[in-house]
Design a protein around this motif. Structure first.
Motif, PDB file in Angstrom:
ATOM      1  N   LEU A 233       0.734  -1.591   0.367  1.00 14.65           N
ATOM      2  CA  LEU A 233       0.488   0.070   0.321  1.00 14.65           C
ATOM      3  C   LEU A 233       1.078   1.716  -0.546  1.00 14.65           C
ATOM      4  CD1 LEU A 233      -3.042  -1.163   2.857  1.00 14.65           C
ATOM      5  CD2 LEU A 233      -2.864  -0.763  -0.132  1.00 14.65           C
ATOM      6  N   GLY A 234       1.913   1.925   1.113  1.00 15.68           N
ATOM      7  CA  GLY A 234       2.537   2.511   0.989  1.00 15.68           C
ATOM      8  C   GLY A 234       3.132   2.616  -0.840  1.00 15.68           C
ATOM      9  N   LEU A 235       3.921   1.333  -1.275  1.00 14.23           N
ATOM     10  CA  LEU A 235       4.641   1.907  -2.350  1.00 14.23           C
ATOM     11  C   LEU A 235       3.484   2.376  -3.502  1.00 14.23           C
ATOM     12  CD1 LEU A 235       6.592   1.265  -5.063  1.00 14.23           C
ATOM     13  CD2 LEU A 235       6.092  -1.304  -5.132  1.00 14.23           C
ATOM     14  N   GLN A 236       2.651   1.953  -3.509  1.00 15.60           N
ATOM     15  CA  GLN A 236       0.955   1.818  -4.639  1.00 15.60           C
ATOM     16  C   GLN A 236       1.134   3.637  -4.085  1.00 15.60           C
ATOM     17  OE1 GLN A 236       0.121   0.615  -7.145  1.00 15.60           O
ATOM     18  NE2 GLN A 236       1.341  -0.826  -6.467  1.00 15.60           N
ATOM     19  N   GLY A 237       0.655   3.992  -3.150  1.00 11.13           N
ATOM     20  CA  GLY A 237       0.310   5.399  -2.575  1.00 11.13           C
ATOM     21  C   GLY A 237       1.681   6.403  -3.380  1.00 11.13           C
ATOM     22  N   TYR A 238       3.076   5.986  -2.719  1.00 14.26           N
ATOM     23  CA  TYR A 238       4.175   6.989  -3.624  1.00 14.26           C
ATOM     24  C   TYR A 238       4.193   7.157  -4.669  1.00 14.26           C
ATOM     25  CZ  TYR A 238       8.576   7.872  -4.363  1.00 14.26           C
ATOM     26  OH  TYR A 238      10.485   8.582  -5.138  1.00 14.26           O
ATOM     27  N   LEU A 239       4.020   5.759  -5.361  1.00 12.68           N
ATOM     28  CA  LEU A 239       3.832   5.423  -6.892  1.00 12.68           C
ATOM     29  C   LEU A 239       2.968   6.874  -7.316  1.00 12.68           C
ATOM     30  CD1 LEU A 239       4.629   2.159  -7.599  1.00 12.68           C
ATOM     31  CD2 LEU A 239       6.169   3.425  -8.311  1.00 12.68           C
ATOM     32  N   ALA A 240       2.015   6.909  -7.073  1.00 12.68           N
ATOM     33  CA  ALA A 240       0.583   7.770  -7.524  1.00 12.68           C
ATOM     34  C   ALA A 240       0.939   9.155  -6.990  1.00 12.68           C
ATOM     35  CB  ALA A 240      -0.196   7.248  -6.643  1.00 12.68           C
ATOM     36  N   SER A 241       1.916   9.468  -5.507  1.00 18.56           N
ATOM     37  CA  SER A 241       1.519  10.598  -5.097  1.00 18.56           C
ATOM     38  C   SER A 241       2.792  11.332  -6.468  1.00 18.56           C
ATOM     39  CB  SER A 241       2.360  10.875  -3.964  1.00 18.56           C
ATOM     40  OG  SER A 241       0.707  10.355  -3.298  1.00 18.56           O
ATOM     41  N   SER A 242       4.059  10.824  -6.603  1.00 19.51           N
ATOM     42  CA  SER A 242       5.205  11.238  -7.250  1.00 19.51           C
ATOM     43  C   SER A 242       4.576  11.285  -8.822  1.00 19.51           C
ATOM     44  CB  SER A 242       5.966  10.432  -7.473  1.00 19.51           C
ATOM     45  OG  SER A 242       5.848   8.700  -7.844  1.00 19.51           O
ATOM     46  N   GLY A 243       3.613  10.927  -9.205  1.00 22.24           N
ATOM     47  CA  GLY A 243       3.090  10.527 -10.664  1.00 22.24           C
ATOM     48  C   GLY A 243       3.453   9.875 -11.887  1.00 22.24           C
ATOM     49  N   PHE A 244       3.376   8.868 -10.715  1.00 25.48           N
ATOM     50  CA  PHE A 244       4.386   7.579 -11.989  1.00 25.48           C
ATOM     51  C   PHE A 244       2.979   7.003 -12.863  1.00 25.48           C
ATOM     52  CE2 PHE A 244       4.461   3.031 -12.136  1.00 25.48           C
ATOM     53  CZ  PHE A 244       5.836   2.545 -12.760  1.00 25.48           C
ATOM     54  N   TYR A 245       1.640   6.843 -12.498  1.00 20.30           N
ATOM     55  CA  TYR A 245       1.040   6.413 -13.110  1.00 20.30           C
ATOM     56  C   TYR A 245       0.349   7.359 -14.055  1.00 20.30           C
ATOM     57  CZ  TYR A 245       0.565   2.194 -10.137  1.00 20.30           C
ATOM     58  OH  TYR A 245       1.422   1.433  -9.033  1.00 20.30           O
ATOM     59  N   GLN A 246       0.955   8.539 -14.111  1.00 23.21           N
ATOM     60  CA  GLN A 246       0.095   9.640 -14.537  1.00 23.21           C
ATOM     61  C   GLN A 246       0.724   9.963 -16.040  1.00 23.21           C
ATOM     62  OE1 GLN A 246      -2.131  11.859 -12.957  1.00 23.21           O
ATOM     63  NE2 GLN A 246      -1.750  10.561 -11.594  1.00 23.21           N
ATOM     64  N   ASP A 247       1.606   9.109 -16.335  1.00 25.09           N
ATOM     65  CA  ASP A 247       2.041   8.929 -17.943  1.00 25.09           C
ATOM     66  C   ASP A 247       1.853   7.102 -18.318  1.00 25.09           C
ATOM     67  OD1 ASP A 247       3.626   8.195 -20.195  1.00 25.09           O
ATOM     68  OD2 ASP A 247       5.734   8.253 -19.151  1.00 25.09           O
ATOM     69  N   THR A 248       0.593   8.049 -19.672  1.00 28.95           N
ATOM     70  CA  THR A 248      -0.455   7.471 -19.660  1.00 28.95           C
ATOM     71  C   THR A 248       0.110   6.548 -21.570  1.00 28.95           C
ATOM     72  OG1 THR A 248      -1.852   8.629 -20.313  1.00 28.95           O
ATOM     73  CG2 THR A 248      -2.328   7.784 -18.367  1.00 28.95           C
ATOM     74  N   THR A 249       1.621   7.103 -21.463  1.00 34.40           N
ATOM     75  CA  THR A 249       2.523   6.743 -22.682  1.00 34.40           C
ATOM     76  C   THR A 249       3.139   5.325 -22.641  1.00 34.40           C
ATOM     77  OG1 THR A 249       3.958   8.555 -22.935  1.00 34.40           O
ATOM     78  CG2 THR A 249       1.653   9.187 -24.205  1.00 34.40           C
ATOM     79  N   SER A 250       3.293   4.812 -21.994  1.00 34.14           N
ATOM     80  CA  SER A 250       4.779   4.335 -21.572  1.00 34.14           C
ATOM     81  C   SER A 250       4.209   2.443 -22.407  1.00 34.14           C
ATOM     82  CB  SER A 250       5.289   4.001 -20.683  1.00 34.14           C
ATOM     83  OG  SER A 250       3.962   3.573 -19.611  1.00 34.14           O
ATOM     84  N   LEU A 251       5.106   1.521 -22.823  1.00 33.70           N
ATOM     85  CA  LEU A 251       4.368   0.422 -23.211  1.00 33.70           C
ATOM     86  C   LEU A 251       5.477  -0.638 -22.353  1.00 33.70           C
ATOM     87  CD1 LEU A 251       3.418   0.694 -26.769  1.00 33.70           C
ATOM     88  CD2 LEU A 251       2.129   0.032 -25.089  1.00 33.70           C
ATOM     89  N   PRO A 252       4.850  -1.217 -21.995  1.00 37.91           N
ATOM     90  CA  PRO A 252       3.894  -1.410 -21.238  1.00 37.91           C
ATOM     91  C   PRO A 252       2.657  -0.633 -20.454  1.00 37.91           C
ATOM     92  CG  PRO A 252       5.228  -3.308 -19.724  1.00 37.91           C
ATOM     93  CD  PRO A 252       5.799  -2.761 -21.052  1.00 37.91           C
TER      94      PRO A 252
ATOM     95  N   GLY B 227      -4.129   6.583 -23.071  1.00 33.71           N
ATOM     96  CA  GLY B 227      -3.724   5.683 -23.761  1.00 33.71           C
ATOM     97  C   GLY B 227      -3.595   4.358 -24.577  1.00 33.71           C
ATOM     98  N   PRO B 228      -2.884   4.026 -25.225  1.00 36.43           N
ATOM     99  CA  PRO B 228      -2.591   3.536 -26.122  1.00 36.43           C
ATOM    100  C   PRO B 228      -4.220   2.163 -26.343  1.00 36.43           C
ATOM    101  CG  PRO B 228      -0.384   3.017 -24.801  1.00 36.43           C
ATOM    102  CD  PRO B 228      -1.750   3.360 -24.164  1.00 36.43           C
ATOM    103  N   PHE B 229      -4.650   1.555 -25.155  1.00 38.24           N
ATOM    104  CA  PHE B 229      -5.540   1.257 -25.117  1.00 38.24           C
ATOM    105  C   PHE B 229      -7.123   1.287 -24.834  1.00 38.24           C
ATOM    106  CE2 PHE B 229      -1.983  -1.753 -23.991  1.00 38.24           C
ATOM    107  CZ  PHE B 229      -1.581  -2.253 -25.206  1.00 38.24           C
ATOM    108  N   GLN B 230      -6.847   2.563 -24.967  1.00 37.66           N
ATOM    109  CA  GLN B 230      -8.038   3.227 -24.889  1.00 37.66           C
ATOM    110  C   GLN B 230      -9.168   3.267 -25.741  1.00 37.66           C
ATOM    111  OE1 GLN B 230      -8.016   7.407 -23.825  1.00 37.66           O
ATOM    112  NE2 GLN B 230      -9.954   8.050 -23.304  1.00 37.66           N
ATOM    113  N   THR B 231     -10.380   3.202 -25.023  1.00 42.65           N
ATOM    114  CA  THR B 231     -11.025   2.640 -26.489  1.00 42.65           C
ATOM    115  C   THR B 231     -12.865   2.991 -26.247  1.00 42.65           C
ATOM    116  OG1 THR B 231     -12.066   0.253 -25.634  1.00 42.65           O
ATOM    117  CG2 THR B 231     -10.483   0.501 -27.165  1.00 42.65           C
ATOM    118  N   MET B 232     -12.374   4.302 -25.301  1.00 38.38           N
ATOM    119  CA  MET B 232     -14.144   4.290 -24.471  1.00 38.38           C
ATOM    120  C   MET B 232     -14.178   5.775 -23.466  1.00 38.38           C
ATOM    121  SD  MET B 232     -15.747   1.758 -22.044  1.00 38.38           S
ATOM    122  CE  MET B 232     -16.461   3.272 -21.250  1.00 38.38           C
ATOM    123  N   SER B 233     -15.192   6.111 -23.010  1.00 33.95           N
ATOM    124  CA  SER B 233     -14.679   8.235 -22.652  1.00 33.95           C
ATOM    125  C   SER B 233     -13.442   8.776 -22.967  1.00 33.95           C
ATOM    126  CB  SER B 233     -14.466   7.381 -20.619  1.00 33.95           C
ATOM    127  OG  SER B 233     -15.932   6.494 -20.840  1.00 33.95           O
TER     128      SER B 233
END
Length: 224
Positions: free
Chosen positions: A42-61, A180-186
């Motif tokens: 939970l701490g790792l996921q919280g840190y990654l989200a807070s740091s903007g890691f998941y905001q990069d939606t263009t990376s593959l995978p 991201g590359p797999f977005q198909t809706m919304s």
């Protein structure tokens, strides 16, 4: 945190996560080692989200996979290993069903995120997400299916299967609506909310816990 999301929404979700942890501990009675791993995750996921890691939606995978896939791999290992199967068979059925009640506040939070334009309407109960039904009916299943033999095994099995599909329905919508590359809706209002802190705990902890609870309950019912 995103300034567009009211602080009380984040607080409500943090409280929901804490309740899920409490119910998780009741159902699975984890060892101290398991709890340390859980809190570290939970701490790792919280840190990654807070740091903007998941905001990069263009990376593959897609980076979003890091929030969900490790938990799915762990589940597969537990269901396939001999020690894991013994662990599953010893779990208390009633405690597993109480976990599903967290789906009520989760759906309220999702609706609030939609109001804040952070997720599409399809992911809420005003759209195509009917997962709140599982949370509302879980206490009935506990009282009339577990504590009292009114709801038989086949109906309990049907409830688990139907509610499992309700969960998968919103998970698929969430994945397909992430930018991201797999977005198909919304495309007009993509799913940004679950990539933020603390909402990243939804795909990385709450969803896997609910999914695991369904699978264990189905296993118990099929073995009867």
């Amino acid at each position: 945190m995103n300034p567009e999301v009211p602080e009380y929404v984040s607080i409500l979700f943090i409280l929901t996560t804490l309740v899920t942890i409490w119910l998780f501990k009741r159902a699975f009675k984890p060892s101290q080692t398991m709890l340390v791993i859980l809190y570290a995750w939970l701490g790792l996921q919280g840190y990654l989200a807070s740091s903007g890691f998941y905001q990069d939606t263009t990376s593959l995978p897609p980076r979003f996979g890091l929030a969900l896939i490790p938990a799915l791999i762990l589940m597969a290992f537990i269901f396939l290993s001999a020690k894991g199967k013994n662990f599953l068979d010893e779990l208390d059925p009633e405690s597993l069903y109480w976990i599903h009640t967290v789906r009520i506040p989760v759906e309220i939070v999702l609706w609030m995120l939609f109001v804040a334009s952070q997720i599409p309407e399809a992911m809420t109960f005003e759209g195509r997400n009917y997962d709140i039904i599982a949370g509302l009916t879980a206490p009935l299943i506990i009282f009339y299916g577990i504590r009292k033999p009114i709801i038989d095994r086949n109906r309990l099995l049907l409830w688990n299967v139907l509610c499992l599909f309700l969960l998968l329905n919103v998970v698929v919508m969430a994945i397909l609506s992430v930018e991201g590359p797999f977005q198909t809706m919304s495309f007009n209002n993509p799913n940004r909310g679950v990539l933020l802190f603390p909402f990243i705990w939804l795909p990385s902890f709450i969803v896997p816990t609910v999914l695991f609870s369904h699978l264990v309950s189905i296993r118990h019912l099929l073995k009867k």
